[in-house]
Design a protein around this motif. Structure first.
Motif, PDB file in Angstrom:
ATOM      1  N   ALA A  19       0.813  -1.139  -0.010  1.00 19.08           N
ATOM      2  CA  ALA A  19      -0.005   0.045  -0.040  1.00 19.08           C
ATOM      3  C   ALA A  19       0.754   1.122  -0.023  1.00 19.08           C
ATOM      4  O   ALA A  19       2.172   1.058  -0.188  1.00 19.08           O
ATOM      5  CB  ALA A  19      -0.903  -0.155   1.214  1.00 19.08           C
ATOM      6  N   THR A  20       0.303   2.293   0.262  1.00 21.15           N
ATOM      7  CA  THR A  20       1.098   3.597   0.368  1.00 21.15           C
ATOM      8  C   THR A  20       1.982   3.932   1.586  1.00 21.15           C
ATOM      9  O   THR A  20       3.376   4.019   1.438  1.00 21.15           O
ATOM     10  CB  THR A  20       0.432   4.913   0.380  1.00 21.15           C
ATOM     11  OG1 THR A  20      -0.670   4.410  -0.931  1.00 21.15           O
ATOM     12  CG2 THR A  20       1.047   6.162  -0.063  1.00 21.15           C
ATOM     13  N   THR A  21       1.574   3.564   2.768  1.00 19.87           N
ATOM     14  CA  THR A  21       2.348   3.891   3.996  1.00 19.87           C
ATOM     15  C   THR A  21       2.583   2.713   4.734  1.00 19.87           C
ATOM     16  O   THR A  21       3.497   2.598   5.363  1.00 19.87           O
ATOM     17  CB  THR A  21       1.528   4.947   4.988  1.00 19.87           C
ATOM     18  OG1 THR A  21       0.460   4.431   5.356  1.00 19.87           O
ATOM     19  CG2 THR A  21       1.491   6.189   4.098  1.00 19.87           C
ATOM     20  N   ILE A  35      -0.297 -19.200   8.745  1.00 14.09           N
ATOM     21  CA  ILE A  35       0.758 -19.459   9.949  1.00 14.09           C
ATOM     22  C   ILE A  35       1.161 -18.036  10.761  1.00 14.09           C
ATOM     23  O   ILE A  35       0.801 -18.168  11.832  1.00 14.09           O
ATOM     24  CB  ILE A  35       2.138 -20.035   9.569  1.00 14.09           C
ATOM     25  CG1 ILE A  35       1.907 -21.448   8.791  1.00 14.09           C
ATOM     26  CG2 ILE A  35       3.134 -20.076  10.532  1.00 14.09           C
ATOM     27  CD1 ILE A  35       3.304 -21.789   7.922  1.00 14.09           C
ATOM     28  N   ASP A  36       1.184 -17.040   9.982  1.00 12.58           N
ATOM     29  CA  ASP A  36       1.502 -15.796  10.862  1.00 12.58           C
ATOM     30  C   ASP A  36       0.990 -14.675   9.674  1.00 12.58           C
ATOM     31  O   ASP A  36       0.626 -14.697   8.727  1.00 12.58           O
ATOM     32  CB  ASP A  36       2.994 -15.636  10.951  1.00 12.58           C
ATOM     33  CG  ASP A  36       3.402 -14.807  12.117  1.00 12.58           C
ATOM     34  OD1 ASP A  36       2.369 -13.904  12.562  1.00 12.58           O
ATOM     35  OD2 ASP A  36       4.498 -14.755  12.283  1.00 12.58           O
ATOM     36  N   ARG A  37       0.801 -13.417  10.369  1.00 10.64           N
ATOM     37  CA  ARG A  37       0.369 -12.242   9.721  1.00 10.64           C
ATOM     38  C   ARG A  37       0.726 -11.042  10.329  1.00 10.64           C
ATOM     39  O   ARG A  37       0.517 -11.069  11.624  1.00 10.64           O
ATOM     40  CB  ARG A  37      -1.112 -12.180   9.313  1.00 10.64           C
ATOM     41  CG  ARG A  37      -1.569 -11.197   8.600  1.00 10.64           C
ATOM     42  CD  ARG A  37      -3.027 -11.100   8.259  1.00 10.64           C
ATOM     43  NE  ARG A  37      -3.406 -10.060   7.443  1.00 10.64           N
ATOM     44  CZ  ARG A  37      -4.046  -8.779   8.113  1.00 10.64           C
ATOM     45  NH1 ARG A  37      -3.781  -8.605   9.549  1.00 10.64           N
ATOM     46  NH2 ARG A  37      -4.218  -7.718   7.298  1.00 10.64           N
ATOM     47  N   TRP A  38       1.221 -10.174   9.795  1.00  8.84           N
ATOM     48  CA  TRP A  38       1.549  -8.815  10.358  1.00  8.84           C
ATOM     49  C   TRP A  38       1.589  -7.538   9.408  1.00  8.84           C
ATOM     50  O   TRP A  38       1.636  -7.890   8.389  1.00  8.84           O
ATOM     51  CB  TRP A  38       2.913  -8.897  11.042  1.00  8.84           C
ATOM     52  CG  TRP A  38       4.033  -9.062  10.081  1.00  8.84           C
ATOM     53  CD1 TRP A  38       4.899  -8.021   9.641  1.00  8.84           C
ATOM     54  CD2 TRP A  38       4.631 -10.283   9.835  1.00  8.84           C
ATOM     55  NE1 TRP A  38       5.802  -8.705   8.848  1.00  8.84           N
ATOM     56  CE2 TRP A  38       5.723  -9.999   8.932  1.00  8.84           C
ATOM     57  CE3 TRP A  38       4.204 -11.633  10.140  1.00  8.84           C
ATOM     58  CZ2 TRP A  38       6.544 -10.954   8.367  1.00  8.84           C
ATOM     59  CZ3 TRP A  38       5.107 -12.538   9.612  1.00  8.84           C
ATOM     60  CH2 TRP A  38       6.055 -12.220   8.672  1.00  8.84           C
ATOM     61  N   GLU A  39       1.316  -6.525  10.122  1.00  6.58           N
ATOM     62  CA  GLU A  39       1.611  -5.191   9.287  1.00  6.58           C
ATOM     63  C   GLU A  39       2.709  -4.478   9.524  1.00  6.58           C
ATOM     64  O   GLU A  39       3.345  -4.387  10.661  1.00  6.58           O
ATOM     65  CB  GLU A  39       0.404  -4.142   9.917  1.00  6.58           C
ATOM     66  CG  GLU A  39       0.335  -2.976   9.107  1.00  6.58           C
ATOM     67  CD  GLU A  39      -0.963  -2.082   9.316  1.00  6.58           C
ATOM     68  OE1 GLU A  39      -0.685  -1.134  10.353  1.00  6.58           O
ATOM     69  OE2 GLU A  39      -1.886  -2.242   8.651  1.00  6.58           O
ATOM     70  N   LEU A  40       3.378  -3.905   8.551  1.00 11.08           N
ATOM     71  CA  LEU A  40       4.631  -3.290   8.624  1.00 11.08           C
ATOM     72  C   LEU A  40       4.787  -1.723   8.140  1.00 11.08           C
ATOM     73  O   LEU A  40       3.790  -1.776   7.157  1.00 11.08           O
ATOM     74  CB  LEU A  40       5.924  -3.888   8.007  1.00 11.08           C
ATOM     75  CG  LEU A  40       5.698  -3.990   6.316  1.00 11.08           C
ATOM     76  CD1 LEU A  40       7.209  -3.942   6.096  1.00 11.08           C
ATOM     77  CD2 LEU A  40       5.284  -5.259   5.881  1.00 11.08           C
ATOM     78  N   ALA A  41       5.184  -0.984   8.721  1.00  6.65           N
ATOM     79  CA  ALA A  41       5.307   0.408   7.995  1.00  6.65           C
ATOM     80  C   ALA A  41       6.458   0.508   6.930  1.00  6.65           C
ATOM     81  O   ALA A  41       7.426  -0.438   6.919  1.00  6.65           O
ATOM     82  CB  ALA A  41       5.776   1.494   9.216  1.00  6.65           C
ATOM     83  N   HIS A  42       6.251   1.421   6.089  1.00  4.58           N
ATOM     84  CA  HIS A  42       7.003   1.540   4.991  1.00  4.58           C
ATOM     85  C   HIS A  42       8.338   2.195   5.217  1.00  4.58           C
ATOM     86  O   HIS A  42       8.585   3.563   4.898  1.00  4.58           O
ATOM     87  CB  HIS A  42       6.387   2.130   3.669  1.00  4.58           C
ATOM     88  CG  HIS A  42       7.035   2.084   2.575  1.00  4.58           C
ATOM     89  ND1 HIS A  42       7.272   1.161   1.701  1.00  4.58           N
ATOM     90  CD2 HIS A  42       7.946   3.076   1.780  1.00  4.58           C
ATOM     91  CE1 HIS A  42       7.940   1.255   0.515  1.00  4.58           C
ATOM     92  NE2 HIS A  42       8.363   2.635   0.786  1.00  4.58           N
ATOM     93  N   THR A  43       9.142   1.821   6.275  1.00  8.48           N
ATOM     94  CA  THR A  43      10.345   2.462   6.812  1.00  8.48           C
ATOM     95  C   THR A  43      11.362   1.564   6.700  1.00  8.48           C
ATOM     96  O   THR A  43      11.252   0.176   6.720  1.00  8.48           O
ATOM     97  CB  THR A  43       9.921   2.861   8.183  1.00  8.48           C
ATOM     98  OG1 THR A  43       9.701   1.986   8.958  1.00  8.48           O
ATOM     99  CG2 THR A  43       8.875   4.144   8.109  1.00  8.48           C
TER     100      THR A  43
END
Length: 269
Positions: A19-21, A35-43
């Motif tokens: 996505a964008t950010t 098995i797993d899932r997470w969100e990460l910042a575009h940094t």
């Protein structure tokens, strides 16, 4: 405990949703279970944390950065097709093309370009694509005009995000290639495998790392090819009959050998 066994002994699939950010990463097993899932910042910090998490789900060398780069380039191409066709029409070489998009992220930024200005810009970057300035500017001018409904600021932001992703993938692949070459030089069987036709730097690393240990313990060629997973397995049930590779094998060794086989068939000698 079951999850740990699954992570260490079963092939997993990594899904990236950009996505964008922020971005989402999902890890699934071969049956499609999450098995797993997470969100990460575009940094940089977000990507570092993600790489750490991915290492927990298996050997990091299994991550196919080349496929990820191709996917990122395809996404950038689709974005340009829809919002800035001229941005991809000028150059075929990827390095100068990325530099052009960074300097001219939207059509308005390149509106005042002339053949002379474009030629001077190429000269400052040491680019010599053996194409006259008039040809390059004609490619830009003859590109279709996008019928985009998005504002220029949005297009520029989307483009820069995807551009940084592609550049990051390219740099990662270059760094990995250098690291692989240095590591392969320390492998005892590397000089032997390096003579194979069209083996390539990355594939040489795969074979030296996965086939080398098998060579040390194999008592015969039959044992070597069996552990490498390149022995055909026949399955018969009623009227059904099939011949394929066996599944009870060293998957990474099998992948290294089959990739070499595919590479070698393109050799000219």
């Amino acid at each position: 405990m079951l999850l740990e066994q699954l992570r260490s002994s079963t092939r997993v699939f990594i899904g990236w949703e950009w996505a964008t950010t922020t971005h989402d990463v999902t890890v699934m097993d071969i049956t499609g279970n999450r098995i797993d899932r997470w969100e990460l910042a575009h940094t940089e910090e977000g990507f570092d944390k993600t790489h750490t998490c991915l290492r927990e789900h298996g050997d990091p060398t299994d991550l196919n950065y080349v496929e990820a780069r191709v996917a990122a380039v395809n996404q950038l191409t689709a974005l340009l097709d829809e919002h800035w066709p001229g941005g991809k029409a000028v150059f075929a070489d990827s390095d100068i093309a990325l530099a052009f998009l960074e300097q001219f992220p939207i059509p308005a930024a390149a509106a005042t370009l002339t053949a002379g200005r474009l030629g001077a810009w190429c000269k400052r970057r040491g680019y010599s694509g053996k194409r006259p300035d008039s040809v390059l500017i004609e490619r830009l001018r003859s590109a279709p005009t996008a019928a985009s409904r998005l504002g220029e600021q949005v297009i520029e932001q989307l483009g820069r995000v995807q551009l940084q992703l592609v550049k990051g993938m390219r740099e990662t692949i270059r760094s990995l290639g250098k690291a692989i070459a240095e590591a392969v030089a320390t492998r005892p069987y590397a000089p032997l495998f390096a003579t194979m036709p069209r083996v390539g730097k990355v594939n040489l690393g795969q074979i030296a790392g996965k086939i080398g240990p098998v060579l040390e313990r194999a008592q015969s060629c039959e044992q070597l090819v069996a552990e490498g997973g390149v022995v055909p397995a026949t399955r018969t049930s009623g009227k059904s009959h099939s011949v394929s590779f066996g599944f009870a094998t060293n998957r990474r060794a099998h992948l290294a050998l089959t990739q070499f086989a595919d590479n070698s068939r393109h050799a000219s000698d």
